[in-house]
Design a protein around this motif. Structure first.
Motif, PDB file in Angstrom:
ATOM      1  N   ARG A  29       0.823  -1.222   0.000  1.00 38.82           N
ATOM      2  CA  ARG A  29       0.000   0.000   0.000  1.00 38.82           C
ATOM      3  C   ARG A  29       0.847   1.257   0.000  1.00 38.82           C
ATOM      4  N   ASP A  30       2.172   1.112   0.088  1.00 36.84           N
ATOM      5  CA  ASP A  30       3.060   2.258   0.195  1.00 36.84           C
ATOM      6  C   ASP A  30       2.624   3.173   1.348  1.00 36.84           C
ATOM      7  N   PRO A  31       2.530   2.586   2.543  1.00 36.22           N
ATOM      8  CA  PRO A  31       1.973   3.359   3.657  1.00 36.22           C
ATOM      9  C   PRO A  31       2.953   4.412   4.170  1.00 36.22           C
ATOM     10  N   ALA A  32       2.398   5.455   4.769  1.00 38.38           N
ATOM     11  CA  ALA A  32       3.222   6.414   5.506  1.00 38.38           C
ATOM     12  C   ALA A  32       3.291   6.008   6.971  1.00 38.38           C
ATOM     13  N   VAL A  33       2.242   5.299   7.434  1.00 42.81           N
ATOM     14  CA  VAL A  33       2.217   4.809   8.810  1.00 42.81           C
ATOM     15  C   VAL A  33       1.882   3.318   8.763  1.00 42.81           C
ATOM     16  N   LEU A  34       2.689   2.532   9.469  1.00 45.25           N
ATOM     17  CA  LEU A  34       2.490   1.081   9.491  1.00 45.25           C
ATOM     18  C   LEU A  34       2.266   0.635  10.928  1.00 45.25           C
ATOM     19  N   PHE A  35       1.113   0.010  11.181  1.00 41.06           N
ATOM     20  CA  PHE A  35       0.766  -0.499  12.507  1.00 41.06           C
ATOM     21  C   PHE A  35       1.046  -1.999  12.546  1.00 41.06           C
ATOM     22  N   LEU A  36       1.784  -2.429  13.566  1.00 40.00           N
ATOM     23  CA  LEU A  36       2.128  -3.856  13.683  1.00 40.00           C
ATOM     24  C   LEU A  36       1.720  -4.339  15.065  1.00 40.00           C
ATOM     25  N   ASP A  37       0.858  -5.357  15.100  1.00 41.94           N
ATOM     26  CA  ASP A  37       0.381  -5.859  16.394  1.00 41.94           C
ATOM     27  C   ASP A  37       1.171  -7.111  16.769  1.00 41.94           C
ATOM     28  N   GLU A  38       2.065  -6.980  17.729  1.00 47.63           N
ATOM     29  CA  GLU A  38       2.913  -8.077  18.211  1.00 47.63           C
ATOM     30  C   GLU A  38       3.503  -8.880  17.048  1.00 47.63           C
ATOM     31  N   PRO A  39       4.306  -8.219  16.217  1.00 44.30           N
ATOM     32  CA  PRO A  39       4.762  -8.871  14.978  1.00 44.30           C
ATOM     33  C   PRO A  39       5.670 -10.081  15.191  1.00 44.30           C
ATOM     34  N   THR A  40       6.233 -10.237  16.386  1.00 50.98           N
ATOM     35  CA  THR A  40       7.133 -11.387  16.584  1.00 50.98           C
ATOM     36  C   THR A  40       6.601 -12.364  17.621  1.00 50.98           C
ATOM     37  N   ALA A  41       5.350 -12.176  18.063  1.00 51.15           N
ATOM     38  CA  ALA A  41       4.794 -13.104  19.055  1.00 51.15           C
ATOM     39  C   ALA A  41       4.852 -14.512  18.486  1.00 51.15           C
ATOM     40  N   SER A  42       5.283 -15.440  19.277  1.00 53.63           N
ATOM     41  CA  SER A  42       5.338 -16.872  18.938  1.00 53.63           C
ATOM     42  C   SER A  42       6.391 -17.229  17.885  1.00 53.63           C
ATOM     43  N   LEU A  43       7.336 -16.323  17.598  1.00 52.25           N
ATOM     44  CA  LEU A  43       8.439 -16.686  16.693  1.00 52.25           C
ATOM     45  C   LEU A  43       9.696 -17.008  17.506  1.00 52.25           C
ATOM     46  N   ASP A  44      10.556 -17.854  16.936  1.00 49.73           N
ATOM     47  CA  ASP A  44      11.811 -18.174  17.631  1.00 49.73           C
ATOM     48  C   ASP A  44      12.811 -17.026  17.437  1.00 49.73           C
ATOM     49  N   PRO A  45      13.957 -17.060  18.146  1.00 52.16           N
ATOM     50  CA  PRO A  45      14.877 -15.916  18.094  1.00 52.16           C
ATOM     51  C   PRO A  45      15.364 -15.572  16.688  1.00 52.16           C
ATOM     52  N   ALA A  46      15.660 -16.573  15.860  1.00 50.07           N
ATOM     53  CA  ALA A  46      16.168 -16.261  14.516  1.00 50.07           C
ATOM     54  C   ALA A  46      15.094 -15.576  13.677  1.00 50.07           C
ATOM     55  N   ALA A  47      13.872 -16.094  13.755  1.00 48.41           N
ATOM     56  CA  ALA A  47      12.779 -15.488  12.987  1.00 48.41           C
ATOM     57  C   ALA A  47      12.458 -14.095  13.537  1.00 48.41           C
ATOM     58  N   THR A  48      12.563 -13.946  14.857  1.00 49.76           N
ATOM     59  CA  THR A  48      12.326 -12.639  15.470  1.00 49.76           C
ATOM     60  C   THR A  48      13.359 -11.628  14.978  1.00 49.76           C
ATOM     61  N   LYS A  49      14.613 -12.051  14.911  1.00 49.56           N
ATOM     62  CA  LYS A  49      15.659 -11.135  14.458  1.00 49.56           C
ATOM     63  C   LYS A  49      15.398 -10.704  13.020  1.00 49.56           C
ATOM     64  N   ALA A  50      14.985 -11.655  12.174  1.00 49.88           N
ATOM     65  CA  ALA A  50      14.711 -11.315  10.773  1.00 49.88           C
ATOM     66  C   ALA A  50      13.610 -10.257  10.693  1.00 49.88           C
ATOM     67  N   ILE A  51      12.548 -10.438  11.480  1.00 50.80           N
ATOM     68  CA  ILE A  51      11.448  -9.466  11.462  1.00 50.80           C
ATOM     69  C   ILE A  51      11.921  -8.111  12.003  1.00 50.80           C
ATOM     70  N   GLU A  52      12.675  -8.144  13.085  1.00 50.62           N
ATOM     71  CA  GLU A  52      13.141  -6.868  13.660  1.00 50.62           C
ATOM     72  C   GLU A  52      14.050  -6.124  12.679  1.00 50.62           C
ATOM     73  N   ASP A  53      14.890  -6.862  11.937  1.00 53.67           N
ATOM     74  CA  ASP A  53      15.754  -6.206  10.939  1.00 53.67           C
ATOM     75  C   ASP A  53      14.904  -5.532   9.857  1.00 53.67           C
ATOM     76  N   ILE A  54      13.831  -6.215   9.446  1.00 55.00           N
ATOM     77  CA  ILE A  54      12.957  -5.626   8.419  1.00 55.00           C
ATOM     78  C   ILE A  54      12.263  -4.381   8.982  1.00 55.00           C
ATOM     79  N   ILE A  55      11.803  -4.465  10.221  1.00 57.74           N
ATOM     80  CA  ILE A  55      11.126  -3.304  10.827  1.00 57.74           C
ATOM     81  C   ILE A  55      12.093  -2.118  10.879  1.00 57.74           C
TER      82      ILE A  55
END
Ligand SMILES: Nc1ncnc2c1ncn2[C@@H]1O[C@H](COP(=O)(O)OP(=O)(O)O)[C@@H](O)[C@H]1O
Ligand SMILES: [Mg+2]
Length: 240
Positions: A151-177
């Motif tokens: 959507r090419d947003p100016a504001v992006l809302f993320l609700d617990e984007p890493t809940a239930s992910l393991d550390p490696a997957a969490t790191k990947a998401i945090e890097d993208i954020i």
């Protein structure tokens, strides 16, 4: 950096949200501005999801008002929301992205290029033809981020984007954020993980029982919390 969004600041004036007798948000006054991510923290049931949905414009306040860039009814075209458990369409990864691009009214001639860009951005290159429902949890969350970015947003809302992910997957998401925020998109997200808030936040909003108990820049929040509840939360105690 993109230019300042007309959606910002997002301002809550005496916002109460209730459902029947349940008060989900209790008379909140807060302003969310451009800059590094604003991270909502607080225990389960504290109102994080309700706050995000209200800030997105998905829930109308029972009392008080929300304004976006000073307007009460800004069209939500430049806002995107990733739900805590995003549903994947029963299509390929590319198919999910194409659906999002159509919904965002991106001209068809741009779809192939944009799909390539979005897959690269979330590290899913090479998985475009995989059925989305066969992706791992972390990959599905990355696809959900890519769909939101369609959507090419100016504001992006993320609700617990890493809940239930393991550390490696969490790191990947945090890097993208982090990359999303660095591109100038305002990220407003929730987590119940203080470590994640430390790693990502510019400023922190601590919610407890539908109230804001502390709002501060991340450093100030961690080193000099002003309220007993914030001190307890920073010390790793359970807020109940
Ligand atoms: N649709 C609803 N109807 C009534 N109460 C709700 C509804 N959704 C959430 N709640 C209640 O509102 C409060 C805040 O919920 P929520 O925003 O989901 O908190 P969090 O995301 O921090 O876990 C909780 O007490 C929850 O039980
Ligand atoms: Mg929630």
């Amino acid at each position: 950096m993109r230019s300042a969004s007309s959606d910002l600041p997002i301002r809550f004036d005496a916002v109460t949200v209730r459902s029947g007798a349940v008060i989900m948000l209790d008379c909140l006054d807060v302003q969310i501005e451009a800059g590094a991510p604003t991270v909502l923290i607080g225990p389960n049931g504290s109102g994080k999801t309700t706050f995000l949905r209200t800030a997105m414009g998905l829930i109308a306040p029972s009392e008080g008002r929300v304004t976006w860039g000073g307007a009460e009814s800004a069209p939500p075209l430049r806002r995107a929301f990733v739900f805590q458990r995003p549903a994947m369409l029963r299509r390929s990864v590319q198919g999910n992205l194409r659906y999002a691009l159509i919904a965002a009214q991106v001209p068809r001639a741009r779809h192939e290029t944009r799909i390539g860009e979005l897959l690269a951005l979330v590290g899913l290159d090479g998985l475009g033809r995989r059925p989305a429902r066969r992706l791992s949890g972390g990959e599905q969350q990355r696809l959900a981020l890519a769909r939101a970015l369609a959507r090419d947003p100016a504001v992006l809302f993320l609700d617990e984007p890493t809940a239930s992910l393991d550390p490696a997957a969490t790191k990947a998401i945090e890097d993208i954020i982090r990359a999303i925020a660095a591109s100038g998109i305002k990220v407003v997200m929730s987590t119940h993980d203080l470590g994640e808030a430390k790693r990502l936040a510019g400023d922190i909003v601590l919610l407890h029982r539908g109230c804001i108990v502390e709002r501060a820049g991340v450093r100030e929040f961690l080193t000099a919390p002003r309220t007993a509840a914030a001190r307890a939360f920073v010390a790793g105690e359970l807020l109940v």
